[in-house]
Design an enzyme around this catalytic site. Structure first.
Site, PDB file in Angstrom:
ATOM      1  N   ASP A   1      69.412  45.408  10.432  1.00 48.97           N
ATOM      2  CA  ASP A   1      67.961  45.252   9.553  1.00 48.97           C
ATOM      3  C   ASP A   1      67.420  47.068  10.079  1.00 48.97           C
ATOM      4  O   ASP A   1      67.332  46.831  11.735  1.00 48.97           O
ATOM      5  CB  ASP A   1      67.684  44.445  10.081  1.00 48.97           C
ATOM      6  CG  ASP A   1      66.219  44.068  10.194  1.00 48.97           C
ATOM      7  OD1 ASP A   1      65.432  44.914   9.210  1.00 48.97           O
ATOM      8  OD2 ASP A   1      64.921  43.743  11.653  1.00 48.97           O
TER       9      ASP A   1
ATOM     10  N   GLU B   1      69.451  46.604   5.177  1.00 53.62           N
ATOM     11  CA  GLU B   1      67.751  46.089   4.205  1.00 53.62           C
ATOM     12  C   GLU B   1      66.824  47.404   3.778  1.00 53.62           C
ATOM     13  O   GLU B   1      66.708  48.984   4.346  1.00 53.62           O
ATOM     14  CB  GLU B   1      66.460  45.478   5.015  1.00 53.62           C
ATOM     15  CG  GLU B   1      65.480  44.819   5.095  1.00 53.62           C
ATOM     16  CD  GLU B   1      65.039  43.388   6.273  1.00 53.62           C
ATOM     17  OE1 GLU B   1      64.000  44.378   5.788  1.00 53.62           O
ATOM     18  OE2 GLU B   1      65.769  43.163   6.329  1.00 53.62           O
TER      19      GLU B   1
ATOM     20  N   ASP C   1      66.141  40.124  15.186  1.00 52.58           N
ATOM     21  CA  ASP C   1      66.037  41.569  14.115  1.00 52.58           C
ATOM     22  C   ASP C   1      67.976  41.341  13.822  1.00 52.58           C
ATOM     23  O   ASP C   1      68.275  42.046  13.407  1.00 52.58           O
ATOM     24  CB  ASP C   1      65.921  42.681  14.904  1.00 52.58           C
ATOM     25  CG  ASP C   1      64.553  42.517  15.450  1.00 52.58           C
ATOM     26  OD1 ASP C   1      64.190  43.401  14.082  1.00 52.58           O
ATOM     27  OD2 ASP C   1      64.331  42.516  16.267  1.00 52.58           O
TER      28      ASP C   1
END
Length: 188
Positions: free
Chosen positions: A14, A74, A149
């Site tokens: 991420d 992502e 996260d």
């Protein structure tokens, strides 16, 4: 003759410019298992370029520790602040470059697709995603990270696991040559 079960390691990331999350899944056959999740804390670096160097070093270190077969990352969402988007794109690019330098194939997933894959709801909160991952991967509540996260990185890896064996519409690159071949207009 019995075929050995194929094992695959998936690193999920991420991207972030303050906190970058990651998760590592081991997949044996059709069974995923979390083997690590954590964050790369970038808050102590005041200079954006130092953050980028630290991201590169840490992602390479994670790659060397877990030897992933694939990277799921992502994709940046479109925000209103152009400068923030530029910095986030750089952070993502540096993480991708680290993986490409080790010839690790990369697949990007939109945040909505990751949330949908994990919870069935593209508008799910970070907490809902983390809770669902905890249930599906059977890790203790005490192992839930402080920073979501980390679970977002794990969610990218789990989303990729769910897509294995299915056609994927997102671009994936197996190395620099593959990236250049698929994107000649982006190379000068």
């Amino acid at each position: 003759m019995i075929q050995p079960v194929k094992e695959k390691i998936i690193l999920g990331i991420d991207p972030g410019t303050t906190i970058m999350g990651y998760g590592v899944l081991r997949v044996c056959g059709t069974r995923p298992e979390m083997i690590a999740m954590g964050i790369i804390d970038l808050r102590k670096f005041g200079n954006h370029y130092l953050k980028l160097r630290h991201i590169h070093e840490r992602v390479l270190s994670i790659i060397e520790s877990y030897l992933p077969d694939e990277l799921a990352i992502e994709a940046p969402f479109f925000g209103k602040n152009v400068q923030s988007m530029l910095k986030l794109g750089r952070a993502q690019g540096v993480a991708m470059a680290a993986a490409l330098s080790r010839d690790i194939p990369i697949t990007e997933y939109a945040p909505l697709k990751i949330k949908m894959a994990i919870t069935g709801n593209g508008q799910a909160s970070k907490e809902q995603v983390a809770d669902m991952l905890q249930r599906m991967l059977h890790f203790a509540k005490e192992d839930m990270p402080v920073f979501m996260d980390a679970t977002d990185g794990l969610a990218a890896a789990y989303c990729h696991f769910l897509q294995m064996g299915r056609p994927v519409m997102e671009k994936g690159y197996s190395g620099w040559k593959d990236f250049i071949a698929k994107n000649p207009e982006r190379v000068k």
